[in-house]
Design an enzyme around this catalytic site. Structure first.
Site, mmCIF file in Angstrom:
data_model
loop_
_atom_site.group_PDB
_atom_site.id
_atom_site.type_symbol
_atom_site.label_atom_id
_atom_site.label_comp_id
_atom_site.label_asym_id
_atom_site.label_seq_id
_atom_site.Cartn_x
_atom_site.Cartn_y
_atom_site.Cartn_z
ATOM 1 C CD GLU A 1 -13.743 5.285 3.010
ATOM 2 O OE1 GLU A 1 -14.401 6.264 3.314
ATOM 3 O OE2 GLU A 1 -14.198 4.120 3.062
ATOM 4 C CE LYS B 1 -10.823 -5.332 5.561
ATOM 5 N NZ LYS B 1 -10.473 -6.275 4.485
ATOM 6 C CB ILE C 1 -15.589 0.189 -1.456
ATOM 7 C CG1 ILE C 1 -15.301 -0.956 -2.422
ATOM 8 C CG2 ILE C 1 -17.056 0.567 -1.484
ATOM 9 C CD1 ILE C 1 -16.032 -2.246 -2.079
ATOM 10 C CE LYS D 1 -6.783 -4.777 7.061
ATOM 11 N NZ LYS D 1 -6.903 -4.938 5.649
ATOM 12 C CB VAL E 1 -0.960 0.015 1.224
ATOM 13 C CG1 VAL E 1 -1.796 1.293 1.239
ATOM 14 C CG2 VAL E 1 -1.864 -1.220 1.219
ATOM 15 N NE ARG F 1 12.089 -5.953 4.063
ATOM 16 C CZ ARG F 1 11.460 -6.557 3.052
ATOM 17 N NH1 ARG F 1 12.022 -7.581 2.450
ATOM 18 N NH2 ARG F 1 10.277 -6.135 2.658
ATOM 19 N N GLY G 1 -10.971 -1.802 0.966
ATOM 20 C CA GLY G 1 -10.048 -1.247 -0.041
ATOM 21 C C GLY G 1 -10.479 0.094 -0.581
HETATM 22 P P1 NDP Z 1 3.208 -4.734 3.655
HETATM 23 O O1 NDP Z 1 3.655 -5.862 4.510
HETATM 24 O O2 NDP Z 1 3.308 -4.882 2.184
HETATM 25 O O3 NDP Z 1 4.015 -3.412 4.053
HETATM 26 C C1 NDP Z 1 4.317 -3.069 5.380
HETATM 27 C C2 NDP Z 1 5.343 -1.951 5.362
HETATM 28 O O4 NDP Z 1 5.617 -1.577 6.702
HETATM 29 C C3 NDP Z 1 6.682 -2.365 4.743
HETATM 30 O O5 NDP Z 1 7.173 -1.301 3.970
HETATM 31 C C4 NDP Z 1 7.575 -2.591 5.968
HETATM 32 O O6 NDP Z 1 8.950 -2.300 5.703
HETATM 33 C C5 NDP Z 1 7.035 -1.564 6.906
HETATM 34 N N1 NDP Z 1 7.290 -1.889 8.313
HETATM 35 C C6 NDP Z 1 7.011 -3.030 8.980
HETATM 36 N N2 NDP Z 1 7.377 -2.926 10.259
HETATM 37 C C7 NDP Z 1 7.903 -1.686 10.407
HETATM 38 C C8 NDP Z 1 8.459 -0.975 11.493
HETATM 39 N N3 NDP Z 1 8.556 -1.513 12.689
HETATM 40 N N4 NDP Z 1 8.919 0.285 11.270
HETATM 41 C C9 NDP Z 1 8.826 0.845 10.049
HETATM 42 N N5 NDP Z 1 8.310 0.221 8.976
HETATM 43 C C10 NDP Z 1 7.854 -1.020 9.164
HETATM 44 O O7 NDP Z 1 1.713 -4.413 4.101
HETATM 45 P P2 NDP Z 1 0.556 -3.763 3.226
HETATM 46 O O8 NDP Z 1 1.069 -2.570 2.525
HETATM 47 O O9 NDP Z 1 -0.140 -4.808 2.472
HETATM 48 O O10 NDP Z 1 -0.466 -3.322 4.385
HETATM 49 C C11 NDP Z 1 -0.242 -2.195 5.175
HETATM 50 C C12 NDP Z 1 -1.490 -1.864 5.972
HETATM 51 O O11 NDP Z 1 -2.568 -1.643 5.075
HETATM 52 C C13 NDP Z 1 -1.959 -2.979 6.914
HETATM 53 O O12 NDP Z 1 -2.545 -2.396 8.039
HETATM 54 C C14 NDP Z 1 -3.020 -3.692 6.086
HETATM 55 O O13 NDP Z 1 -3.961 -4.365 6.876
HETATM 56 C C15 NDP Z 1 -3.641 -2.515 5.394
HETATM 57 N N6 NDP Z 1 -4.348 -2.807 4.167
HETATM 58 C C16 NDP Z 1 -3.758 -3.557 3.192
HETATM 59 C C17 NDP Z 1 -4.430 -3.826 2.029
HETATM 60 C C18 NDP Z 1 -3.842 -4.656 0.953
HETATM 61 O O14 NDP Z 1 -4.568 -4.987 0.004
HETATM 62 N N7 NDP Z 1 -2.562 -5.022 1.013
HETATM 63 C C19 NDP Z 1 -5.775 -3.298 1.801
HETATM 64 C C20 NDP Z 1 -6.311 -2.516 2.895
HETATM 65 C C21 NDP Z 1 -5.608 -2.276 4.019
HETATM 66 P P3 NDP Z 1 9.809 -3.126 4.623
HETATM 67 O O15 NDP Z 1 9.281 -2.670 3.282
HETATM 68 O O16 NDP Z 1 11.172 -2.691 4.866
HETATM 69 O O17 NDP Z 1 9.512 -4.568 4.895
HETATM 70 N N1 HSE Z 2 -6.171 -8.673 3.373
HETATM 71 C C1 HSE Z 2 -7.239 -7.769 3.120
HETATM 72 C C2 HSE Z 2 -8.223 -8.421 2.196
HETATM 73 C C3 HSE Z 2 -6.735 -6.497 2.515
HETATM 74 O O1 HSE Z 2 -7.882 -9.417 1.554
HETATM 75 O O2 HSE Z 2 -9.356 -7.940 2.099
HETATM 76 C C4 HSE Z 2 -7.803 -5.445 2.347
HETATM 77 O O3 HSE Z 2 -8.266 -4.975 3.564
#
Ligand code: NDP
Ligand code: HSE
Length: 433
Positions: free
Chosen positions: A131, A207, A138, A107, A17, A49, A136
């Site tokens: 939101e 959610k 929506i 969430k 994201v 990382r 996602g």
């Molecule tokens: P990812 O695992 O892809 O990304 C997580 C990010 O957080 C990475 O960049 C990671 O760093 C970084 N991170 C983890 N721990 C730390 C820390 N301690 N300090 C600083 N940075 C840190 O997750 P997503 O992007 O998929 O999801 C992020 C959020 O969005 C979650 O809350 C998820 O539930 C929510 N979400 C996700 C959706 C989806 O479709 N993926 C949809 C809706 C909500 P590094 O890159 O170095 O590993």
């Molecule tokens: N893991 C979640 C899903 C991401 O599959 O719906 C969106 O919130």
């Protein structure tokens, strides 16, 4: 008048994201500036990382010290897309303390600690927008919080987890296996860091808690939500649903009781008729029905997961929060004045589809029917099919009328005790009729 001094944004997390949030902030910079009335500047990006290549992001912005970033004092908005409870909770709280508003997609954290986070935002006169935490791309949180603030919402029914919908859709339409479909959903960036959250229903339950809280103006905690995931759903369940002209979906259902004095929230797999609009929600799409007194029935539909769709929701919040910041205002906070209790699953009125393996001999059907009658559960349809394997067994599929969930589970328990019932092959609730 356009302000030339930029609003500073700290991005916590740059994964599926966060990387899309950064990309859109850069590629749509001029439009965002025009819509907000001031430029927005990415002031820092916290990751785990630091050496990982991150396209389009100035390496000088990368830090592993997320706490130092939110404490800088010049940050206007913190965008939290790390996920999980800690350090996300401490970072958000610290952001408020240091004068920043927060946009989050988290969430899990909001369902666990939403009330405390809202209180912290209010205490410091800042915004908390989320939101992206539900469904996602929506728009759902803002319509419930703002557009429907003058109406009375009675029911929410929908598919709010993209990963599980993707898995069920693949199993149903292509015959893919569960693990294969989950691997594909993970590779596409739909699944949570720990996909157990998706397949065991925790993500959808979080959610549901958020939606129920906003819709019914009360507090619904994650633990208040009855939760069943899809790990128990078998290919036989899906085939059985097909024979009934149904499909299986993982649903989130939040309801206000008929007397208006309590609410329920639940997540579980359910059979829905193929004619129901939710049956045609494919892949990682989500769809949510909202029923309100004055508005009637509304349907929200769109991509429920994935980097770019989720970033769209994050950016929408970012624009709203930036506008509020410039106007010296805040958006709506928590509204939980009704203080409605959350009733247990046993009080929910629903229907069951029960598939039994029974002895193929006279009187069995009557025995089974007696158990239903004793529990006060009315039978809608029964289908019996003798087996051709010579084992003296038959398959019995019973679909009930609506009854309290406690009576339905009592019925299943009593059926299991009958000598003539060799096994309960599947139990699934039926919704959407
Ligand atoms: P990812 O695992 O892809 O990304 C997580 C990010 O957080 C990475 O960049 C990671 O760093 C970084 N991170 C983890 N721990 C730390 C820390 N301690 N300090 C600083 N940075 C840190 O997750 P997503 O992007 O998929 O999801 C992020 C959020 O969005 C979650 O809350 C998820 O539930 C929510 N979400 C996700 C959706 C989806 O479709 N993926 C949809 C809706 C909500 P590094 O890159 O170095 O590993
Ligand atoms: N893991 C979640 C899903 C991401 O599959 O719906 C969106 O919130």
């Amino acid at each position: 008048m356009m302000r030339t001094r930029p609003l500073k944004v700290a991005l916590l997390g740059c994964g599926v994201v966060g990387s899309e949030v950064a990309r859109i902030m850069t590629t749509h910079a001029d439009d965002l500036t025009a819509r907000i009335g001031a430029p927005v500047e990415l002031a820092g990006v916290a990751v785990r990382r630091p050496s990982k290549a991150r396209e389009g992001i100035d390496p000088a912005l990368i830090t592993t010290d997320a706490m130092a970033l939110v404490k800088r004092g010049d940050i206007d908005v913190v965008v939290e897309v790390i996920g999980g409870i800690e350090p996300a909770r401490a970072l958000i709280t610290t952001a408020f303390e240091h004068g920043a508003s927060v946009v989050s997609a988290n969430k899990a954290l909001l369902a666990k600690d939403g009330a405390a986070l809202h209180a912290a935002a209010q205490e410091h006169g800042r915004d908390l927008y989320y939101e992206a935490a539900v469904a996602g791309a929506i728009p759902l949180v803002r319509p419930l919080r703002e557009s429907l603030a003058g109406d009375k919402v009675n029911r929410i029914l929908g598919i709010v987890n993209g990963t599980t919908n993707f898995i069920l859709d693949k199993m149903d339409t292509t015959g893919a296996g569960y693990s294969e479909a989950l691997d594909e959903a993970t590779a596409l960036g739909y699944a949570e860091a720990d996909p157990t959250a998706d397949v065991e229903g925790f993500d959808a339950a979080a959610k549901a808690a958020i939606l129920a809280g906003i819709a019914f103006h009360t507090r619904v905690r994650l633990d208040d939500v009855h939760r069943e995931g899809l790990t128990e759903v078998t290919a036989a369940d899906i085939a059985s649903a097909k024979r009934m002209g149904c499909t299986v979906k993982l649903l989130a259902i939040c309801e206000r009781a008929a007397d208006g004095k309590s609410v329920t929230a639940r997540v579980h797999p359910a059979m829905i008729p193929l004619s129901h609009p939710l049956a045609s929600v494919r892949e990682a799409y989500n769809a949510v029905f909202v029923e309100a007194d004055a508005a009637g029935q509304l349907m929200f539909y769109g991509p429920g997961a994935g980097g770019s769709p989720t970033a769209s929701a994050v950016l929408g919040d970012l624009v709203a929060v930036c506008r509020n910041t410039l106007g010296g205002a805040t958006g709506p906070g928590e509204s939980a004045y009704t203080r409605l209790p959350v009733s247990p699953m046993g009080d929910v009125i629903t229907r069951y589809h029960i598939s039994l393996d029974v002895a193929d001999k006279p009187g069995v059907l009557a025995q089974v029917a007696t158990v239903f009658a004793e529990q006060g559960v009315s039978i809608d349809t029964v289908r019996q099919q003798g087996r051709q394997d010579g084992g003296g067994e038959a398959s019995l599929v019973v679909v009930t009328h609506r009854a309290p969930d406690a009576a339905l589970s009592g019925t299943v328990e009593a059926l299991r005790k009958l000598d003539t019932v060799r096994g309960v092959a599947s139990i699934m609730r039926v919704e959407g009729e």
